[in-house]
Motif scaffolding. Structure first.
Motif, PDB file in Angstrom:
ATOM      1  N   ASP A   1      43.219  30.377  44.447  1.00 40.66           N
ATOM      2  CA  ASP A   1      42.166  29.549  43.871  1.00 40.66           C
ATOM      3  C   ASP A   1      40.767  29.980  44.334  1.00 40.66           C
ATOM      4  N   ARG A   2      40.676  30.992  45.170  1.00 42.39           N
ATOM      5  CA  ARG A   2      39.392  31.480  45.683  1.00 42.39           C
ATOM      6  C   ARG A   2      39.030  32.871  45.165  1.00 42.39           C
ATOM      7  N   THR A   3      39.927  33.539  44.471  1.00 41.29           N
ATOM      8  CA  THR A   3      39.639  34.865  43.942  1.00 41.29           C
ATOM      9  C   THR A   3      40.447  35.125  42.676  1.00 41.29           C
ATOM     10  N   LYS A   4      39.858  35.931  41.813  1.00 38.04           N
ATOM     11  CA  LYS A   4      40.517  36.284  40.564  1.00 38.04           C
ATOM     12  C   LYS A   4      40.054  37.678  40.170  1.00 38.04           C
ATOM     13  N   THR A   5      41.002  38.546  39.771  1.00 35.77           N
ATOM     14  CA  THR A   5      40.686  39.879  39.284  1.00 35.77           C
ATOM     15  C   THR A   5      41.306  40.052  37.905  1.00 35.77           C
ATOM     16  N   LEU A   6      40.488  40.467  36.968  1.00 38.34           N
ATOM     17  CA  LEU A   6      40.927  40.625  35.587  1.00 38.34           C
ATOM     18  C   LEU A   6      40.613  42.031  35.088  1.00 38.34           C
ATOM     19  N   ASP A   7      41.524  42.590  34.274  1.00 40.85           N
ATOM     20  CA  ASP A   7      41.307  43.878  33.623  1.00 40.85           C
ATOM     21  C   ASP A   7      40.646  43.654  32.273  1.00 40.85           C
ATOM     22  N   PHE A   8      39.787  44.582  31.873  1.00 41.62           N
ATOM     23  CA  PHE A   8      39.224  44.550  30.531  1.00 41.62           C
ATOM     24  C   PHE A   8      38.828  45.958  30.119  1.00 41.62           C
ATOM     25  N   ASP A   9      38.707  46.182  28.826  1.00 42.64           N
ATOM     26  CA  ASP A   9      38.307  47.484  28.307  1.00 42.64           C
ATOM     27  C   ASP A   9      36.821  47.498  28.018  1.00 42.64           C
ATOM     28  N   VAL A  10      36.140  48.528  28.515  1.00 41.27           N
ATOM     29  CA  VAL A  10      34.759  48.777  28.139  1.00 41.27           C
ATOM     30  C   VAL A  10      34.842  49.657  26.899  1.00 41.27           C
ATOM     31  N   LYS A  11      34.266  49.169  25.816  1.00 41.47           N
ATOM     32  CA  LYS A  11      34.386  49.818  24.513  1.00 41.47           C
ATOM     33  C   LYS A  11      33.081  50.497  24.122  1.00 41.47           C
TER      34      LYS A  11
END
Length: 165
Positions: A28-38
């Motif tokens: 609940d104190r950290t979150k890492t998410l993947d995403f594409d730079v387009k």
């Protein structure tokens, strides 16, 4: 010790502290998410929220194909500091960024820095020159005319706003 060496050491120490805090933090104190730079020159946005705090990365880039990037947001145990990191895990980006902006909501920026790439051998990040970007209370933005279109990492740390009782 030269001023640049001292600043570089401080930045490395701060980055290490952020990583260590994130590693120790609960879900609940950290979150890492993947995403594409387009690429394609179209303005794109990616956001992550943690509790009442939010980080938004807005950009436009050209060249190549999609690249996988990550965004991490974190909150200190005492909820006094909110951090947002946006980076390409593989290091150097081969895209040309025509613009970028990292904005945080719910906190006032205390520290921010941007990097253009990872040096040969992956030993250290190469910081953008201060004249390439602008830091305000809530955002880090490219500076039109001096930003050299290279970006591989952004780090923003803000002090959260707490209402007085």
């Amino acid at each position: 010790m030269a001023c640049d060496d001292h600043i570089s050491s401080c930045v490395k120490l701060l980055a290490l502290l952020v990583v260590l805090c994130a590693a120790r933090a609960s879900a609940d104190r950290t979150k890492t998410l993947d995403f594409d730079v387009k690429p394609g020159g179209v303005v794109q946005t990616f956001s992550a929220k943690l509790k009442k705090y939010k980080c938004t990365f807005t950009y436009a880039s050209q060249g190549g194909t999609n690249e996988q990037w990550q965004m991490s947001v974190g909150l200190s145990d005492d909820e006094q500091m909110f951090s947002c990191s946006v980076w390409r895990p593989q290091g150097k980006s081969y895209l040309f960024f025509t613009q970028f902006k990292a904005e945080i909501k719910g906190a006032k920026i205390e520290y921010a820095t941007a990097y253009s790439q990872t040096a040969v051998g992956g030993q250290r990040d190469l910081a953008l020159k201060e004249e390439e970007y602008i830091v305000s209370e809530s955002a880090v933005t490219h500076r039109q005319g001096t930003f050299r279109s290279e970006l591989s990492k952004l780090l923003v740390i803000g002090r959260t706003r707490h209402d007085e009782l």
